[in-house]
Design an enzyme around this catalytic site. Structure first.
Site, mmCIF file in Angstrom:
data_model
loop_
_atom_site.group_PDB
_atom_site.id
_atom_site.type_symbol
_atom_site.label_atom_id
_atom_site.label_comp_id
_atom_site.label_asym_id
_atom_site.label_seq_id
_atom_site.Cartn_x
_atom_site.Cartn_y
_atom_site.Cartn_z
ATOM 1 N N GLY A 9 0.843 -1.187 0.000
ATOM 2 C CA GLY A 9 0.000 0.000 0.000
ATOM 3 C C GLY A 9 0.879 1.238 0.000
ATOM 4 N N CYS A 10 0.398 2.283 0.608
ATOM 5 C CA CYS A 10 1.114 3.557 0.661
ATOM 6 C C CYS A 10 2.552 3.355 1.138
ATOM 7 C CB CYS A 10 0.375 4.491 1.616
ATOM 8 S SG CYS A 10 1.265 6.014 1.973
ATOM 9 N N PHE A 11 3.509 3.790 0.332
ATOM 10 C CA PHE A 11 4.907 3.562 0.731
ATOM 11 C C PHE A 11 5.321 4.381 1.937
ATOM 12 C CE2 PHE A 11 6.006 5.832 -3.535
ATOM 13 C CZ PHE A 11 5.637 7.076 -3.065
#
Length: 173
Positions: A9-11
């Site tokens: 997901g969101c890094f």
């Protein structure tokens, strides 16, 4: 030093769990797995390049073995969600373990089998295990160490995402 590459997901949210652990030499947020050379954040976010947001971790396996990285990785994601992670939806936010050699591949497969057998999740584990044969493109500078550069926004975004609630539900028992 070796490399490990994880999409979860969101890094931004995938940096902090690994940040400043003994044996971690560095973490780079970026993009991997797609066909567009040198993709931008805006392109990847649209889901048209085939890339996922990922982190590339440089680590010393003597101080922090790959198995420990895998263990920590599984505790950061919902491995049953093929459509993204938490508030971030789309294939560009799916979970993938990109392996850099045969040993990493075997260890990743074994850890996935253990996760499936654990009974921790009622739905199937959909996290992919793929060779890191694709180029890894570092994200733009403002994404690197985002949690340090923009702590207020990072904290608000992470709280809103539902990631921490999920982690607490499934791992803090």
């Amino acid at each position: 030093m070796q490399k490990a590459t994880f999409a979860g997901g969101c890094f931004w949210c995938m940096v902090t769990p690994f940040d400043q652990l003994p044996g971690i030499g560095g973490i780079v947020s970026g993009y991997i797995g797609g066909t567009t050379p040198n993709p931008t954040y805006e392109e990847v976010k649209k889901g048209t390049t085939g890339h996922v947001e990922a982190v590339e971790i440089t680590f010393d396996p003597e101080l922090f073995p790959y198995e420990k990285l895998l263990e920590l990785y599984w505790q950061q994601i919902d491995p049953t969600d093929a459509e993204g992670q938490f508030q971030d939806r789309g294939a560009q936010y799916r979970t993938v373990i990109f392996t850099h050699n045969e040993k990493q591949h075997d260890l990743a497969l074994q850890s996935k089998k253990e996760m499936e057998a654990s009974g921790r999740f009622t739905k199937p584990i959909v996290t992919e295990i793929v060779s890191a044969s694709f180029p890894f493109y570092p994200a733009e500078d403002y994404h690197q160490d985002y949690h340090k550069k923009n702590p207020k926004h990072y904290k608000e975004d992470r709280e809103k995402s539902g990631r921490d609630q999920f982690i607490n539900e499934h791992w803090e028992k």
